[in-house]
Design an enzyme around this catalytic site. Sequence first.
Site, PDB file in Angstrom:
ATOM      1  N   ASP A  33       0.724  -1.261   0.065  1.00  0.00           N
ATOM      2  CA  ASP A  33       0.072  -0.174  -0.030  1.00  0.00           C
ATOM      3  C   ASP A  33       0.806   1.064   0.108  1.00  0.00           C
ATOM      4  O   ASP A  33       2.118   0.974   0.141  1.00  0.00           O
ATOM      5  CB  ASP A  33      -0.900  -0.081   1.296  1.00  0.00           C
ATOM      6  CG  ASP A  33      -0.243  -0.502   2.566  1.00  0.00           C
ATOM      7  OD1 ASP A  33       0.981  -0.490   2.610  1.00  0.00           O
ATOM      8  OD2 ASP A  33      -0.984  -0.796   3.617  1.00  0.00           O
TER       9      ASP A  33
ATOM     10  N   HIS B 284      -7.447  -4.443  10.096  1.00  0.00           N
ATOM     11  CA  HIS B 284      -7.012  -4.227   8.890  1.00  0.00           C
ATOM     12  C   HIS B 284      -5.668  -5.097   8.220  1.00  0.00           C
ATOM     13  O   HIS B 284      -4.923  -5.087   9.265  1.00  0.00           O
ATOM     14  CB  HIS B 284      -6.960  -2.688   8.342  1.00  0.00           C
ATOM     15  CG  HIS B 284      -5.814  -2.096   8.852  1.00  0.00           C
ATOM     16  ND1 HIS B 284      -5.432  -0.660   9.065  1.00  0.00           N
ATOM     17  CD2 HIS B 284      -4.347  -2.623   9.380  1.00  0.00           C
ATOM     18  CE1 HIS B 284      -4.337  -0.275   9.561  1.00  0.00           C
ATOM     19  NE2 HIS B 284      -3.521  -1.397   9.672  1.00  0.00           N
TER      20      HIS B 284
ATOM     21  N   ASN C  32      -7.604  -2.456  14.398  1.00  0.00           N
ATOM     22  CA  ASN C  32      -9.043  -2.694  13.777  1.00  0.00           C
ATOM     23  C   ASN C  32      -9.308  -3.730  12.731  1.00  0.00           C
ATOM     24  O   ASN C  32     -10.401  -3.993  12.338  1.00  0.00           O
ATOM     25  CB  ASN C  32      -9.682  -1.495  13.153  1.00  0.00           C
ATOM     26  CG  ASN C  32      -8.808  -0.932  11.932  1.00  0.00           C
ATOM     27  OD1 ASN C  32      -7.835  -1.850  11.431  1.00  0.00           O
ATOM     28  ND2 ASN C  32      -9.456   0.179  11.314  1.00  0.00           N
TER      29      ASN C  32
ATOM     30  N   GLU D 265      -9.604  -1.448   5.363  1.00  0.00           N
ATOM     31  CA  GLU D 265     -10.110  -1.067   6.701  1.00  0.00           C
ATOM     32  C   GLU D 265     -11.425  -2.048   6.883  1.00  0.00           C
ATOM     33  O   GLU D 265     -12.076  -2.522   5.806  1.00  0.00           O
ATOM     34  CB  GLU D 265     -10.360   0.174   6.724  1.00  0.00           C
ATOM     35  CG  GLU D 265      -9.351   1.341   6.593  1.00  0.00           C
ATOM     36  CD  GLU D 265      -8.329   1.373   7.655  1.00  0.00           C
ATOM     37  OE1 GLU D 265      -8.536   0.300   8.662  1.00  0.00           O
ATOM     38  OE2 GLU D 265      -7.494   2.197   7.686  1.00  0.00           O
TER      39      GLU D 265
HETATM   40  P1  PGA Z   1       2.298  -2.151  13.036  1.00  0.00           P
HETATM   41  O1  PGA Z   1       1.014  -2.077  11.938  1.00  0.00           O
HETATM   42  O2  PGA Z   1       3.190  -3.407  12.294  1.00  0.00           O
HETATM   43  O3  PGA Z   1       2.989  -0.815  13.059  1.00  0.00           O
HETATM   44  O4  PGA Z   1       1.651  -2.655  14.106  1.00  0.00           O
HETATM   45  C1  PGA Z   1       0.558  -3.061  11.185  1.00  0.00           C
HETATM   46  C2  PGA Z   1      -0.664  -2.516  10.566  1.00  0.00           C
HETATM   47  O5  PGA Z   1      -1.221  -1.593  10.683  1.00  0.00           O
HETATM   48  O6  PGA Z   1      -1.034  -3.088   9.583  1.00  0.00           O
END
Ligand code: PGA
Length: 253
Positions: free
Chosen positions: A63, A134, A132, A139
């Site tokens: 992304d 995702h 959440n 999302e």
């Molecule tokens: P993080 O983020 O590895 O920084 O916890 C993961 C994500 O939000 O997909």
Amino acid sequence: MEIYVVPDAPATGVIAAGILAAVVRSKPNAVLGIATGSSPIPVYKALAAHGLDMSQVRAFALDEYVGLRAGHPQSYAEVVRREVTEQLGLDPARVAVPDGGAADPHQAAVNYDAAIREAGGIDVQLLGIGHNGHIAFNEPGSELDSRTRVEVLADRTRQANARYFRSLEDVPTRCITQGLGTILEARQLLMVVRGADKAEVLAAALSGPVSPDCPGSVLQLHPHVTVVADQAAAMHLGACNAQVRVQIATPSP
Ligand code: PGA
């Protein structure tokens, strides 16, 4: 699905890097799906330590933000350059990140999906998971068969990512993300998770209903999934169903 539970974040990196290294050894021109965020950082560090020839590897990021200026240090193009391309010795021409600065980001998303297909698909996709649920920037509410597209970031995601910016206002509101359907086409999925704050969402993704409410639940639909979690993130996994094989791994340093 295989789940490795390891003591800490560096150990998640060692185990996940071992899996990636095995893929690259057996296929020197492998197509890797790469992830940003904090979870994969130890993976890239441990993979670099393998000292593999990565010059033929191709990589596609999950992304990118829409609307950051080119070269912004928090654009994923820059994060990938610093953390992945340079550290692993990849050929920059073989590393793709969605074009968040495109005049037409919707078309850029369609083109990105096509580029993955044209590269022969992704051999192994590295993933984190958000609070959440995702994965990439899919999302809650994302269609399970969604393709690479422009998405609006959830407030919770912007708040979590504000730590990388001067203020919450500086966090972009939109992104281009590989879709859940796109991610499911990768031949192998490799999720890395750490921290007690991810324990509930990880258990929900792996053993709750498969639903757009928890995009990470699509892992349950894929035939070849490995999850590498530290003990804190794994603390609610006891309730996982029988197809899940949990192994306690203690990698040597
Ligand atoms: P993080 O983020 O590895 O920084 O916890 C993961 C994500 O939000 O997909």
